[in-house]
Design a protein around this motif. Structure first.
Motif, PDB file in Angstrom:
ATOM      1  N   THR A   1      93.809  30.077  70.542  1.00 24.33           N
ATOM      2  CA  THR A   1      93.834  31.366  71.241  1.00 24.33           C
ATOM      3  C   THR A   1      93.513  32.513  70.297  1.00 24.33           C
ATOM      4  O   THR A   1      92.639  33.346  70.575  1.00 24.33           O
ATOM      5  N   TRP A   2      94.200  32.566  69.150  1.00 23.52           N
ATOM      6  CA  TRP A   2      93.988  33.656  68.200  1.00 23.52           C
ATOM      7  C   TRP A   2      92.573  33.645  67.629  1.00 23.52           C
ATOM      8  O   TRP A   2      92.036  34.698  67.254  1.00 23.52           O
ATOM      9  N   ALA A   3      91.955  32.466  67.578  1.00 22.17           N
ATOM     10  CA  ALA A   3      90.578  32.389  67.071  1.00 22.17           C
ATOM     11  C   ALA A   3      89.556  32.867  68.097  1.00 22.17           C
ATOM     12  O   ALA A   3      88.389  33.065  67.752  1.00 22.17           O
ATOM     13  N   GLY A   4      89.968  33.037  69.348  1.00 22.92           N
ATOM     14  CA  GLY A   4      89.079  33.623  70.351  1.00 22.92           C
ATOM     15  C   GLY A   4      88.312  32.638  71.207  1.00 22.92           C
ATOM     16  O   GLY A   4      87.387  33.036  71.922  1.00 22.92           O
ATOM     17  N   PHE A   5      88.684  31.362  71.171  1.00 22.77           N
ATOM     18  CA  PHE A   5      88.018  30.397  72.038  1.00 22.77           C
ATOM     19  C   PHE A   5      88.457  30.617  73.487  1.00 22.77           C
ATOM     20  O   PHE A   5      89.627  30.918  73.748  1.00 22.77           O
ATOM     21  N   ASP A   6      87.514  30.461  74.405  1.00 21.23           N
ATOM     22  CA  ASP A   6      87.859  30.604  75.824  1.00 21.23           C
ATOM     23  C   ASP A   6      87.984  29.245  76.514  1.00 21.23           C
ATOM     24  O   ASP A   6      88.058  29.171  77.742  1.00 21.23           O
ATOM     25  N   ASN A   7      88.026  28.170  75.713  1.00 22.04           N
ATOM     26  CA  ASN A   7      88.090  26.826  76.272  1.00 22.04           C
ATOM     27  C   ASN A   7      88.608  25.855  75.221  1.00 22.04           C
ATOM     28  O   ASN A   7      88.547  26.139  74.024  1.00 22.04           O
ATOM     29  N   PHE A   8      89.113  24.730  75.677  1.00 28.04           N
ATOM     30  CA  PHE A   8      89.214  23.549  74.822  1.00 28.04           C
ATOM     31  C   PHE A   8      89.238  22.308  75.699  1.00 28.04           C
ATOM     32  O   PHE A   8      89.619  22.346  76.872  1.00 28.04           O
ATOM     33  N   TYR A   9      88.780  21.205  75.110  1.00 32.15           N
ATOM     34  CA  TYR A   9      88.735  19.902  75.762  1.00 32.15           C
ATOM     35  C   TYR A   9      89.558  18.929  74.914  1.00 32.15           C
ATOM     36  O   TYR A   9      89.592  19.055  73.693  1.00 32.15           O
ATOM     37  N   TYR A  10      90.221  17.989  75.569  1.00 33.08           N
ATOM     38  CA  TYR A  10      91.016  17.019  74.819  1.00 33.08           C
ATOM     39  C   TYR A  10      90.898  15.640  75.464  1.00 33.08           C
ATOM     40  O   TYR A  10      90.639  15.513  76.657  1.00 33.08           O
ATOM     41  N   PHE A  11      91.108  14.610  74.629  1.00 37.91           N
ATOM     42  CA  PHE A  11      90.985  13.223  75.091  1.00 37.91           C
ATOM     43  C   PHE A  11      92.346  12.628  75.460  1.00 37.91           C
ATOM     44  O   PHE A  11      92.578  12.222  76.582  1.00 37.91           O
ATOM     45  N   PHE A  12      93.276  12.574  74.499  1.00 38.28           N
ATOM     46  CA  PHE A  12      94.608  12.031  74.763  1.00 38.28           C
ATOM     47  C   PHE A  12      95.552  13.148  75.205  1.00 38.28           C
ATOM     48  O   PHE A  12      95.465  14.279  74.720  1.00 38.28           O
ATOM     49  N   SER A  13      96.483  12.822  76.089  1.00 43.29           N
ATOM     50  CA  SER A  13      97.456  13.788  76.591  1.00 43.29           C
ATOM     51  C   SER A  13      98.706  13.826  75.706  1.00 43.29           C
ATOM     52  O   SER A  13      98.891  12.982  74.819  1.00 43.29           O
ATOM     53  N   TYR A  14      99.592  14.797  75.967  1.00 39.10           N
ATOM     54  CA  TYR A  14     100.883  14.837  75.289  1.00 39.10           C
ATOM     55  C   TYR A  14     101.646  13.526  75.479  1.00 39.10           C
ATOM     56  O   TYR A  14     102.291  13.029  74.561  1.00 39.10           O
ATOM     57  N   GLU A  15     101.590  12.995  76.704  1.00 44.54           N
ATOM     58  CA  GLU A  15     102.295  11.752  76.997  1.00 44.54           C
ATOM     59  C   GLU A  15     101.730  10.605  76.174  1.00 44.54           C
ATOM     60  O   GLU A  15     102.474   9.735  75.706  1.00 44.54           O
ATOM     61  N   ASP A  16     100.406  10.600  75.974  1.00 47.14           N
ATOM     62  CA  ASP A  16      99.799   9.593  75.105  1.00 47.14           C
ATOM     63  C   ASP A  16     100.325   9.728  73.677  1.00 47.14           C
ATOM     64  O   ASP A  16     100.648   8.733  73.020  1.00 47.14           O
ATOM     65  N   SER A  17     100.399  10.972  73.188  1.00 43.56           N
ATOM     66  CA  SER A  17     100.898  11.190  71.822  1.00 43.56           C
ATOM     67  C   SER A  17     102.304  10.635  71.679  1.00 43.56           C
ATOM     68  O   SER A  17     102.646  10.002  70.673  1.00 43.56           O
ATOM     69  N   ARG A  18     103.122  10.869  72.700  1.00 43.48           N
ATOM     70  CA  ARG A  18     104.505  10.396  72.655  1.00 43.48           C
ATOM     71  C   ARG A  18     104.601   8.881  72.827  1.00 43.48           C
ATOM     72  O   ARG A  18     105.272   8.196  72.057  1.00 43.48           O
ATOM     73  N   ASP A  19     103.934   8.359  73.849  1.00 45.76           N
ATOM     74  CA  ASP A  19     104.149   6.968  74.252  1.00 45.76           C
ATOM     75  C   ASP A  19     103.260   5.979  73.501  1.00 45.76           C
ATOM     76  O   ASP A  19     103.729   4.912  73.088  1.00 45.76           O
TER      77      ASP A  19
ATOM     78  N   MET B   1      89.701  12.757  80.386  1.00 41.64           N
ATOM     79  CA  MET B   1      90.010  11.722  81.372  1.00 41.64           C
ATOM     80  C   MET B   1      90.028  12.317  82.779  1.00 41.64           C
ATOM     81  O   MET B   1      89.632  11.665  83.751  1.00 41.64           O
ATOM     82  N   GLY B   2      90.480  13.552  82.895  1.00 43.38           N
ATOM     83  CA  GLY B   2      90.433  14.237  84.179  1.00 43.38           C
ATOM     84  C   GLY B   2      89.004  14.478  84.637  1.00 43.38           C
ATOM     85  O   GLY B   2      88.698  14.371  85.832  1.00 43.38           O
ATOM     86  N   MET B   3      88.127  14.808  83.696  1.00 45.33           N
ATOM     87  CA  MET B   3      86.716  14.999  84.028  1.00 45.33           C
ATOM     88  C   MET B   3      86.102  13.706  84.546  1.00 45.33           C
ATOM     89  O   MET B   3      85.314  13.716  85.499  1.00 45.33           O
ATOM     90  N   ILE B   4      86.466  12.583  83.905  1.00 52.41           N
ATOM     91  CA  ILE B   4      85.947  11.288  84.365  1.00 52.41           C
ATOM     92  C   ILE B   4      86.422  11.011  85.782  1.00 52.41           C
ATOM     93  O   ILE B   4      85.654  10.546  86.634  1.00 52.41           O
ATOM     94  N   ALA B   5      87.682  11.309  86.048  1.00 47.55           N
ATOM     95  CA  ALA B   5      88.250  11.045  87.381  1.00 47.55           C
ATOM     96  C   ALA B   5      87.548  11.847  88.473  1.00 47.55           C
ATOM     97  O   ALA B   5      87.551  11.434  89.642  1.00 47.55           O
ATOM     98  N   GLU B   6      86.932  12.963  88.111  1.00 45.65           N
ATOM     99  CA  GLU B   6      86.242  13.798  89.086  1.00 45.65           C
ATOM    100  C   GLU B   6      84.818  13.328  89.364  1.00 45.65           C
ATOM    101  O   GLU B   6      84.175  13.809  90.305  1.00 45.65           O
ATOM    102  N   LEU B   7      84.308  12.400  88.562  1.00 45.67           N
ATOM    103  CA  LEU B   7      82.953  11.899  88.765  1.00 45.67           C
ATOM    104  C   LEU B   7      82.891  10.950  89.952  1.00 45.67           C
ATOM    105  O   LEU B   7      83.903  10.350  90.328  1.00 45.67           O
TER     106      LEU B   7
END
Length: 201
Positions: free
Chosen positions: A104-122, A157-163
């Motif tokens: 946010t502080w760097a000024g990006f208006d987007n980000f994309y990610y592969f693994f979720s928080y739940e993946d990091s935990r589990d 993964m959400g993007m894939i699910a929308e295809l």
């Protein structure tokens, strides 16, 4: 060009960057004792890679994959460094609260990610992102505002699910192959983490 075509072109690029740029750096990082998280920055205009990096907590516990990537980005000569408004931010794992703030502080208006928080935990046995959000910000299950005045976040993964169903299989296969490689790296990290002094390992 249709929205669907743009979506698949972007997915292709994001997968390629994970496979060819972030993963090799992460293998080296994990071998040095660091966690499995990595990040990359791409141009919006042509999806060209600007920089890719990985976690470097062995040097500094603040050098999460995303923050370390931003550090390297801002070490580029100013005349060679694109404006963040013209860039895409990619994170291997859903960014923690510190990394969300850094993006946010760097000024990006987007980000994309592969693994979720739940993946990091589990899957990776690294529960700190969710725990910090709960304990510090009282955000249950990591429920930050994923589209806000600063940026929009996107799950690959959400993007894939929308295809359309007939387009999903190839991406799911690539996703599984990446997951398998990260599983191996995670095992390596977990087996050796007692040897390092990262505060939240």
């Amino acid at each position: 060009m249709s929205h669907g075509t743009l979506q698949t072109e972007l997915l292709d690029t994001l997968f390629s960057v994970l496979e060819n740029d972030v993963l090799p750096k992460t293998r080296s990082g994990v071998a040095a004792g660091n966690k499995v998280f990595g990040a990359a920055i791409l141009r919006k205009s042509d999806h060209a890679l600007v920089i890719a990096e990985t976690n470097n907590e062995m040097e500094n516990p603040l050098w999460h994959g995303e923050v370390h990537c931003l550090k390297r980005f801002y070490e580029m000569p100013a005349d060679q460094r694109p404006a963040t408004s013209d860039l895409i931010f990619l994170s291997t794992h859903e960014p923690c609260s510190m990394c969300l703030s850094a993006i946010t502080w760097a000024g990006f208006d987007n980000f994309y990610y592969f693994f979720s928080y739940e993946d990091s935990r589990d899957a990776f046995a690294i529960p700190h992102d969710l725990k910090i959000m709960q304990e510090v910000f009282t955000l249950k299950d990591g429920e930050y505002n994923k589209s806000n005045a600063f940026w929009d976040s996107h799950s690959m993964m959400g993007m894939i699910a929308e295809l359309p169903k007939d387009q999903q299989a190839a991406y799911l296969a690539r996703a599984q192959a990446i997951s398998d490689q990260y599983d191996q790296l995670s095992t390596e990290y977990q087996d050796t983490k007692s040897d390092n002094d990262i505060p939240l390992n």
